[in-house]
Write a protein that holds these residues in place. Structure first.
Motif, PDB file in Angstrom:
ATOM      1  N   SER A 106      -7.529   9.912  10.884  1.00  0.00           N
ATOM      2  CA  SER A 106      -8.686   9.510  10.090  1.00  0.00           C
ATOM      3  C   SER A 106      -9.278   8.234  10.677  1.00  0.00           C
ATOM      4  CB  SER A 106      -8.258   9.255   8.648  1.00  0.00           C
ATOM      5  OG  SER A 106      -7.430   8.088   8.579  1.00  0.00           O
ATOM      6  N   PRO A 107     -10.568   8.004  10.456  1.00  0.00           N
ATOM      7  CA  PRO A 107     -11.180   6.744  10.915  1.00  0.00           C
ATOM      8  C   PRO A 107     -10.440   5.520  10.386  1.00  0.00           C
ATOM      9  CG  PRO A 107     -12.881   8.299  10.248  1.00  0.00           C
ATOM     10  CD  PRO A 107     -11.575   8.905   9.862  1.00  0.00           C
ATOM     11  N   GLU A 108      -9.923   5.602   9.155  1.00  0.00           N
ATOM     12  CA  GLU A 108      -9.186   4.486   8.551  1.00  0.00           C
ATOM     13  C   GLU A 108      -7.940   4.149   9.370  1.00  0.00           C
ATOM     14  OE1 GLU A 108      -6.631   3.630   4.437  1.00  0.00           O
ATOM     15  OE2 GLU A 108      -7.391   5.634   4.890  1.00  0.00           O
ATOM     16  N   GLU A 109      -7.156   5.181   9.704  1.00  0.00           N
ATOM     17  CA  GLU A 109      -5.947   4.948  10.488  1.00  0.00           C
ATOM     18  C   GLU A 109      -6.279   4.480  11.895  1.00  0.00           C
ATOM     19  OE1 GLU A 109      -2.438   7.889   9.381  1.00  0.00           O
ATOM     20  OE2 GLU A 109      -4.309   8.967   9.717  1.00  0.00           O
ATOM     21  N   ARG A 110      -7.222   5.150  12.498  1.00  0.00           N
ATOM     22  CA  ARG A 110      -7.578   4.818  13.878  1.00  0.00           C
ATOM     23  C   ARG A 110      -8.033   3.361  14.001  1.00  0.00           C
ATOM     24  NH1 ARG A 110      -8.636   8.485  18.062  1.00  0.00           N
ATOM     25  NH2 ARG A 110      -9.805   7.570  19.807  1.00  0.00           N
ATOM     26  N   GLN A 111      -8.847   2.914  13.058  1.00  0.00           N
ATOM     27  CA  GLN A 111      -9.297   1.534  13.090  1.00  0.00           C
ATOM     28  C   GLN A 111      -8.134   0.568  12.893  1.00  0.00           C
ATOM     29  OE1 GLN A 111     -12.342   0.560  10.234  1.00  0.00           O
ATOM     30  NE2 GLN A 111     -12.263  -1.628  10.687  1.00  0.00           N
ATOM     31  N   ALA A 112      -7.238   0.903  11.973  1.00  0.00           N
ATOM     32  CA  ALA A 112      -6.099   0.018  11.710  1.00  0.00           C
ATOM     33  C   ALA A 112      -5.236  -0.146  12.952  1.00  0.00           C
ATOM     34  CB  ALA A 112      -5.264   0.567  10.552  1.00  0.00           C
ATOM     35  N   TRP A 113      -4.916   0.966  13.627  1.00  0.00           N
ATOM     36  CA  TRP A 113      -4.058   0.883  14.801  1.00  0.00           C
ATOM     37  C   TRP A 113      -4.773   0.241  15.983  1.00  0.00           C
ATOM     38  CZ3 TRP A 113       0.494   0.707  13.314  1.00  0.00           C
ATOM     39  CH2 TRP A 113       0.999   1.563  12.331  1.00  0.00           C
ATOM     40  N   GLN A 114      -6.077   0.429  16.067  1.00  0.00           N
ATOM     41  CA  GLN A 114      -6.818  -0.242  17.134  1.00  0.00           C
ATOM     42  C   GLN A 114      -6.776  -1.757  16.938  1.00  0.00           C
ATOM     43  OE1 GLN A 114     -10.923   0.960  17.606  1.00  0.00           O
ATOM     44  NE2 GLN A 114     -11.046   0.066  19.649  1.00  0.00           N
ATOM     45  N   GLU A 115      -6.928  -2.204  15.700  1.00  0.00           N
ATOM     46  CA  GLU A 115      -6.903  -3.633  15.441  1.00  0.00           C
ATOM     47  C   GLU A 115      -5.517  -4.222  15.629  1.00  0.00           C
ATOM     48  OE1 GLU A 115      -8.550  -4.054  11.545  1.00  0.00           O
ATOM     49  OE2 GLU A 115     -10.590  -3.562  12.182  1.00  0.00           O
ATOM     50  N   LEU A 116      -4.477  -3.424  15.433  1.00  0.00           N
ATOM     51  CA  LEU A 116      -3.111  -3.912  15.613  1.00  0.00           C
ATOM     52  C   LEU A 116      -2.627  -3.818  17.058  1.00  0.00           C
ATOM     53  CD1 LEU A 116      -1.425  -2.427  12.410  1.00  0.00           C
ATOM     54  CD2 LEU A 116      -1.793  -4.860  12.904  1.00  0.00           C
ATOM     55  N   THR A 117      -3.305  -3.044  17.880  1.00  0.00           N
ATOM     56  CA  THR A 117      -2.892  -2.878  19.273  1.00  0.00           C
ATOM     57  C   THR A 117      -2.890  -4.215  20.003  1.00  0.00           C
ATOM     58  OG1 THR A 117      -3.741  -0.613  19.401  1.00  0.00           O
ATOM     59  CG2 THR A 117      -3.459  -1.787  21.486  1.00  0.00           C
ATOM     60  N   ARG A 118      -1.799  -4.488  20.703  1.00  0.00           N
ATOM     61  CA  ARG A 118      -1.737  -5.650  21.581  1.00  0.00           C
ATOM     62  C   ARG A 118      -2.071  -5.165  22.993  1.00  0.00           C
ATOM     63  NH1 ARG A 118       1.203 -10.246  20.543  1.00  0.00           N
ATOM     64  NH2 ARG A 118       0.454 -10.741  22.633  1.00  0.00           N
ATOM     65  N   TYR A 119      -3.297  -5.407  23.420  1.00  0.00           N
ATOM     66  CA  TYR A 119      -3.750  -4.878  24.706  1.00  0.00           C
ATOM     67  C   TYR A 119      -2.939  -5.435  25.865  1.00  0.00           C
ATOM     68  CZ  TYR A 119      -7.723  -2.999  22.157  1.00  0.00           C
ATOM     69  OH  TYR A 119      -8.497  -2.296  21.270  1.00  0.00           O
ATOM     70  N   ASP A 120      -2.566  -6.709  25.784  1.00  0.00           N
ATOM     71  CA  ASP A 120      -1.812  -7.324  26.866  1.00  0.00           C
ATOM     72  C   ASP A 120      -0.376  -6.798  26.939  1.00  0.00           C
ATOM     73  OD1 ASP A 120      -1.326  -8.579  24.389  1.00  0.00           O
ATOM     74  OD2 ASP A 120      -0.573 -10.382  25.370  1.00  0.00           O
ATOM     75  N   ARG A 121       0.070  -6.096  25.883  1.00  0.00           N
ATOM     76  CA  ARG A 121       1.428  -5.535  25.841  1.00  0.00           C
ATOM     77  C   ARG A 121       1.409  -4.005  25.849  1.00  0.00           C
ATOM     78  NH1 ARG A 121       5.282  -9.366  23.444  1.00  0.00           N
ATOM     79  NH2 ARG A 121       6.314  -7.623  22.400  1.00  0.00           N
ATOM     80  N   SER A 122       0.268  -3.431  26.188  1.00  0.00           N
ATOM     81  CA  SER A 122       0.125  -1.975  26.244  1.00  0.00           C
ATOM     82  C   SER A 122      -0.179  -1.562  27.678  1.00  0.00           C
ATOM     83  CB  SER A 122      -1.003  -1.507  25.317  1.00  0.00           C
ATOM     84  OG  SER A 122      -0.743  -1.884  23.978  1.00  0.00           O
ATOM     85  N   ILE A 123       0.364  -0.422  28.064  1.00  0.00           N
ATOM     86  CA  ILE A 123       0.152   0.081  29.416  1.00  0.00           C
ATOM     87  C   ILE A 123      -0.280   1.545  29.364  1.00  0.00           C
ATOM     88  CG2 ILE A 123       1.707  -1.499  30.617  1.00  0.00           C
ATOM     89  CD1 ILE A 123       3.910   0.588  30.440  1.00  0.00           C
ATOM     90  N   GLY A 124      -0.991   1.950  30.385  1.00  0.00           N
ATOM     91  CA  GLY A 124      -1.385   3.340  30.531  1.00  0.00           C
ATOM     92  C   GLY A 124      -1.123   3.805  31.952  1.00  0.00           C
ATOM     93  N   VAL A 125      -0.925   5.087  32.105  1.00  0.00           N
ATOM     94  CA  VAL A 125      -0.806   5.703  33.427  1.00  0.00           C
ATOM     95  C   VAL A 125      -2.056   6.537  33.641  1.00  0.00           C
ATOM     96  CG1 VAL A 125       0.525   7.254  34.899  1.00  0.00           C
ATOM     97  CG2 VAL A 125       1.711   5.709  33.316  1.00  0.00           C
ATOM     98  N   TRP A 126      -2.707   6.334  34.764  1.00  0.00           N
ATOM     99  CA  TRP A 126      -3.990   6.967  35.041  1.00  0.00           C
ATOM    100  C   TRP A 126      -3.893   7.829  36.290  1.00  0.00           C
ATOM    101  CZ3 TRP A 126      -7.964   6.072  31.556  1.00  0.00           C
ATOM    102  CH2 TRP A 126      -7.703   5.092  30.606  1.00  0.00           C
ATOM    103  N   ASP A 127      -4.320   9.067  36.153  1.00  0.00           N
ATOM    104  CA  ASP A 127      -4.433   9.994  37.275  1.00  0.00           C
ATOM    105  C   ASP A 127      -5.925  10.116  37.567  1.00  0.00           C
ATOM    106  OD1 ASP A 127      -4.317  11.963  39.156  1.00  0.00           O
ATOM    107  OD2 ASP A 127      -3.234  13.422  37.921  1.00  0.00           O
ATOM    108  N   GLY A 128      -6.384   9.314  38.518  1.00  0.00           N
ATOM    109  CA  GLY A 128      -7.821   9.220  38.723  1.00  0.00           C
ATOM    110  C   GLY A 128      -8.459   8.554  37.525  1.00  0.00           C
ATOM    111  N   GLU A 129      -9.422   9.220  36.901  1.00  0.00           N
ATOM    112  CA  GLU A 129     -10.102   8.656  35.731  1.00  0.00           C
ATOM    113  C   GLU A 129      -9.478   9.113  34.418  1.00  0.00           C
ATOM    114  OE1 GLU A 129     -14.202   9.626  35.993  1.00  0.00           O
ATOM    115  OE2 GLU A 129     -14.559   8.349  37.743  1.00  0.00           O
TER     116      GLU A 129
END
Length: 409
Positions: free
Chosen positions: A30-53
């Motif tokens: 839901s938009p409510e959950e998605r917004q909550a987790w986005q605001e709680l995300t620590r970007y400097d402590r999050s990582i992603g693996v990217w295959d091209g784009e």
């Protein structure tokens, strides 16, 4: 193309989180959950693996403070949002993320990493052990009666708006954190998590409701719950769905349980997660009619072994040499002498003969006092090398109160 692992850029969050949603079935939150987790995300402590784009792997780590035996509050990385795209399994992506993450956590100076697992078998190979369990149950309130302590009738219950009662509830919760290992200090923003209540996930239940317990005008407990109305040819057969319950004393807690078990037009109270030693089990007249079951909850990983073992207290004096295996974090490997009691502890490297042999996974399982070293030894996971060392250490590592994680992350 060569896959790249990198720290999450805020501009990439939607793609990154979309990868996570897809890995967990593809049902958008839901938009409510998605917004909550986005605001709680620590970007400097999050990582992603990217295959091209394309983002094909995700992992994050919240900044938590965790209660441990003895009442100390210890920094811990709350590992979260871990996923690998179905098209990229069996390529070492998860192992690469776990490697990067544990190296980062060590660099941040946090002695512990904790997580909840979608599949318990995944994280043992990275050194996580199940450090806390939770009880689920369904109390048949048509057959079960509660025997409550004296003074219960003196507790005043008041129904309130859940959102408007946040400050009162959080004050009660904050006083409970040091009383039980495994509980999380709720940092700013986390007070919203118990209130997340998307309509699409209610399954026919009501919006969340709240009752607070008061004594002499002071809030001494609360319960967050919902009601799921149901009807059969014989009449009402609704359920009370318990979300959260905390109280400052047994009498206030009993008053809340009695209320939940006596709501009109309901015939059961469904408990999703409570401590395995929770007091309600001794209030009910027939535990069989409550069908309790147990499942894993908090998985614990010692990142800095010495700092983690020194941070907690021990319920009996201990002087033991541990031979620790930790292939994934080799800085923890070797022999360590742990000495401690209820006032403090020291853990230093030693060349002395080992008393017990085990892996860091077993230390994680025993760390919060909910899993005994004796039990792990019965499964061949701990080896005793000096007579009586196993029982001595097992008693010392124990906790009079079972560890419990109050909410997920």
């Amino acid at each position: 193309m060569t896959m790249e692992i990198r720290v999450l850029d805020p501009a990439e969050w939607d793609d990154w989180y979309g990868t996570l949603e897809l890995a967990f079935g593809g049902v958008p939150e839901s938009p409510e959950e998605r917004q909550a987790w986005q605001e709680l995300t620590r970007y400097d402590r999050s990582i992603g693996v990217w295959d091209g784009e394309r983002c094909v792997g995700t992992a994050g780590a919240f900044t938590f403070r965790l209660s441990v035996p003895g009442g100390a509050i210890v920094p811990a990385a709350g590992v979260t949002m871990v996923s690998v795209a179905a098209t990229h399994r069996r390529r070492g992506i998860l192992t690469s993320m776990m490697r990067r993450q544990l190296d980062d956590i060590r660099a941040w100076g946090e002695p512990l990493a904790v997580l909840t697992a979608s599949e318990p078998e995944i994280y043992g190979r990275f050194g996580y052990g199940v450090g806390a369990y939770a009880t689920r149950a369904t109390i048949d309130t048509t057959r079960v009666r509660l025997s409550v302590p004296d003074g219960t009738d003196d507790v005043v219950l008041r129904q309130v708006d859940p959102a408007k009662s946040t400050a009162e509830r959080e004050a009660v919760y904050a006083r409970r954190v040091t009383a039980r290992p495994g509980m999380l200090v709720r940092e700013p923003g986390w007070e919203r998590v118990p209130l997340l209540d998307p309509e699409g996930e209610r399954g026919g239940a009501s919006p969340r409701q709240c009752v607070v317990a008061e004594r002499d005008g002071e809030v001494v407990g609360y319960a967050l719950f919902a009601i799921k109305p149901e009807w059969t040819p014989a009449g009402a057969d609704g359920s009370v769905l318990l979300k959260d319950l905390e109280a400052l004393d047994p009498v206030a807690e009993a008053a809340l349980w009695r209320f939940l078990c006596s709501i009109d037009l309901t015939s059961s109270v469904r408990i999703h997660s409570r401590p395995v030693d929770d007091g309600w089990q001794h209030l009910v007249s027939d535990i069989r009619r409550c069908a309790p079951t147990q499942r894993d909850s908090l998985h614990v990983r010692l990142v800095d072994l010495a700092a983690a073992l020194e941070a907690r207290r021990y319920q009996a004096p201990v002087d033991v040499v541990l031979e620790v295996a930790d292939a994934f974090c080799p800085w923890n490997e070797g022999r360590w002498r742990l000495t401690g009691d209820g006032k403090g502890a020291m853990c230093v490297r030693t060349a002395d003969p080992a008393d017990l042999s085990l892996s860091v996974r077993e230390l994680g399982a025993a760390y919060l006092g909910g899993t005994s070293l004796v039990s792990l030894a019965a499964a061949g996971r701990v080896r005793e090398l000096r007579g009586a060392a196993l029982v001595e250490a097992s008693v010392a590592f124990g906790s009079p109160v079972a560890p419990w994680l109050p909410h997920g992350f």
